[in-house]
Enzyme design. Structure first.
Site, PDB file in Angstrom:
ATOM      1  N   ASP A 220       0.842  -1.206   0.000  1.00  0.00           N
ATOM      2  CA  ASP A 220       0.000   0.000   0.000  1.00  0.00           C
ATOM      3  C   ASP A 220       0.876   1.255   0.000  1.00  0.00           C
ATOM      4  O   ASP A 220       0.626   2.217  -0.742  1.00  0.00           O
ATOM      5  CB  ASP A 220      -0.989   0.003   1.190  1.00  0.00           C
ATOM      6  N   ASP A 244       1.238  -7.747 -10.363  1.00  0.00           N
ATOM      7  CA  ASP A 244       0.190  -7.483 -11.362  1.00  0.00           C
ATOM      8  C   ASP A 244      -0.379  -6.080 -11.150  1.00  0.00           C
ATOM      9  O   ASP A 244      -0.487  -5.284 -12.076  1.00  0.00           O
ATOM     10  CB  ASP A 244      -0.910  -8.538 -11.220  1.00  0.00           C
ATOM     11  N   ASP A 248       0.444  -2.313 -13.424  1.00  0.00           N
ATOM     12  CA  ASP A 248      -0.555  -1.471 -14.116  1.00  0.00           C
ATOM     13  C   ASP A 248      -0.426  -0.022 -13.641  1.00  0.00           C
ATOM     14  O   ASP A 248      -0.509   0.916 -14.436  1.00  0.00           O
ATOM     15  CB  ASP A 248      -1.988  -1.951 -13.834  1.00  0.00           C
TER      16      ASP A 248
HETATM   17  C1  IPM Z   1      -1.506  -9.632 -16.769  1.00  0.00           C
HETATM   18  C2  IPM Z   1      -2.974  -9.986 -16.701  1.00  0.00           C
HETATM   19  C3  IPM Z   1      -3.160 -11.433 -16.239  1.00  0.00           C
HETATM   20  C4  IPM Z   1      -2.564 -11.532 -14.861  1.00  0.00           C
HETATM   21  C5  IPM Z   1      -4.618 -11.920 -16.262  1.00  0.00           C
HETATM   22  C6  IPM Z   1      -5.193 -11.847 -17.658  1.00  0.00           C
HETATM   23  C7  IPM Z   1      -4.787 -13.296 -15.704  1.00  0.00           C
HETATM   24  O1  IPM Z   1      -3.653  -9.088 -15.887  1.00  0.00           O
HETATM   25  O2  IPM Z   1      -0.763 -10.278 -17.527  1.00  0.00           O
HETATM   26  O3  IPM Z   1      -1.088  -8.702 -16.072  1.00  0.00           O
HETATM   27  O4  IPM Z   1      -3.223 -11.230 -13.865  1.00  0.00           O
HETATM   28  O5  IPM Z   1      -1.405 -11.932 -14.774  1.00  0.00           O
HETATM   29 MN    MN Z   2      -2.421  -7.427 -15.203  1.00  0.00          MN
END
Ligand code: IPM
Ligand code: MN
Ligand code: NAD
Length: 362
Positions: A220, A244, A248
């Site tokens: 966090d 993950d 992002d």
């Molecule tokens: C990524 C995607 C995948 C993940 C999904 C589609 C399962 O979000 O490659 O980041 O969570 O790894």
């Molecule tokens: Mn992802």
């Protein structure tokens, strides 16, 4: 000869793949390497048509017959269970034991940072996401499903071997690139069992790499710090789920998912390259998906094949495209997927034909 398996997949996956292939064609035609590729029909269409996601024989062939895999994206609203994407994408990560998910997040041009001072404090971060265990292992189950007493359990599986090898990969990379800051991200305050394993392992491995400045951070706090101090971190090593999510976030701070590439690696054995983004059903078919992430994946792939200079060149060409507003709507431009891909491929061909030629001289 390098053999590449192409898996365009679903939605914008196949649209951005077409542009990545243009770039591969330029590299092949210029004789940079003798590249050959084959397209694989894996994705929602095939699943809906045949009921098969991917077979054991296909996994075997993808493991044995290719030097690398280039994947677009998997995920389709017609398959709400997402089972084909899990079988194919997570299947490849697990069965090829691609334990390193390497996600470089580098701000290539100040104008695409969403942060007010982002351009002055450019992010250049490499996320090392553990890629074969954690909550992605699929362990768990449901009890009394569909009733008011329903119970769902999803286990967070962490092994000493799995934790150690991703931490080692992060330190090894930092050492090789002359980077001196490695941060391990966890949630040890709330998840003490897993946290203890990660922290002890991180401490032990870090002793073998005395040049690196090491830190541990809670996830966090790291989410906050990426926004507050985007230039403070160099190499971040973390679990599958946290990696993950953080990748992002880091991607959006460097221009968005449309420009973020990734590599899934078992060093010395197998490699799969794919954009961080998914199949983007909201824009699929509109011709506006940003092909830069997929094209930068070709750069990572070429680096993996030993052509470091191509990775650098592709980053430079993408930076030129950003500076010249040759961008799709996600980056504020008015170009199509096709136009951006064609411009980058053309520019790369030009640079390879006339090395050292400066764009300003055009
Ligand atoms: C990524 C995607 C995948 C993940 C999904 C589609 C399962 O979000 O490659 O980041 O969570 O790894
Ligand atoms: Mn992802
Ligand atoms: P997404 O990455 O597909 O899209 C998130 C947002 O980013 C959307 O607004 C989309 O339009 C935008 N976006 C994504 N790629 C873009 C591009 N190249 N150019 C411009 N904008 C882009 O994530 P989601 O909507 O959560 O997931 C859609 C499907 O993709 C789901 O089935 C999901 O499971 C799958 N998925 C697959 C992968 C993968 O194959 N590696 C990764 C993430 C999500």
């Amino acid at each position: 000869m390098a053999r590449i398996a192409l898996i365009p997949g679903d939605g914008v996956g196949s649209e951005v793949m077409t542009q990545a292939v243009r770039v591969l064609e330029v590299l092949r035609d210029a004789g940079v390497d003798s590249l050959a590729w084959e397209e694989w029909d894996l994705g929602a269409d095939r699943f809906l048509r045949t009921g098969t996601t991917i077979t054991d024989g296909e996994f075997q062939s993808l493991a044995d017959d290719y030097d690398a895999i280039l994947l677009g994206a998997l995920g389709d609203p017609r398959v709400p269970s997402n089972e084909h994407a899990r079988d194919i994408l997570l299947g490849l990560r697990f069965r090829l034991d691609l334990y390193v998910n390497y996600r470089p997040c580098r701000l290539l041009h100040p104008a695409i940072s969403p942060l007010k001072a982002g351009g002055e404090r450019p992010m250049d971060l490499r996320v090392f996401r553990e890629n074969t265990e954690g909550v992605y292992g699929g362990m768990g189950g449901s009890f009394k499903k569909g009733t008011p007493d329903e119970v769902a359990v999803q286990e967070d599986l962490n092994t000493r071997k799995g934790v150690e090898r991703i931490i080692r990969a992060a330190f090894g990379y930092a050492l090789e690139r002359g980077l001196d800051r490695v941060t391990m991200v966890d949630k040890a305050n709330a998840m003490p069992h897993v946290g203890s394993l990660w922290r002890r392992t991180f401490q032990e491995v870090s002793e073998e790499f005395p040049l690196q400045e090491t830190r541990t951070m809670y996830v966090d706090a790291m989410a906050m710090d990426l926004v507050r101090n985007p230039d403070a971190h160099q190499v971040v090593v973390t679990s599958n789920l946290f990696g993950d999510i953080l990748s992002d976030l880091a991607a959006v701070l460097t221009g968005g998912l449309g420009i973020a590439p990734s590599a899934n690696l078992h060093p010395g054995r197998h490699a799969l390259f794919e954009p961080v983004h998914g199949s983007a059903p909201d824009i699929a078919g509109t011709g506006t998906a940003n092909p830069m992430a997929a094209i930068l994946c070709v750069g990572l792939l070429m680096e993996y094949l030993g052509h470091e200079e191509v990775g650098v060149q592709l980053e430079e060409v993408v930076t030129e495209a950003l500076a010249g507003d040759i961008t799709t709507p996600d980056l504020g431009g008015g170009k199509t997927t096709e136009e951006v891909g064609a411009w980058i491929a053309g520019r790369l061909a030009h640079r390879i034909a006339a090395p050292g030629h400066s764009p300003a001289a055009d």
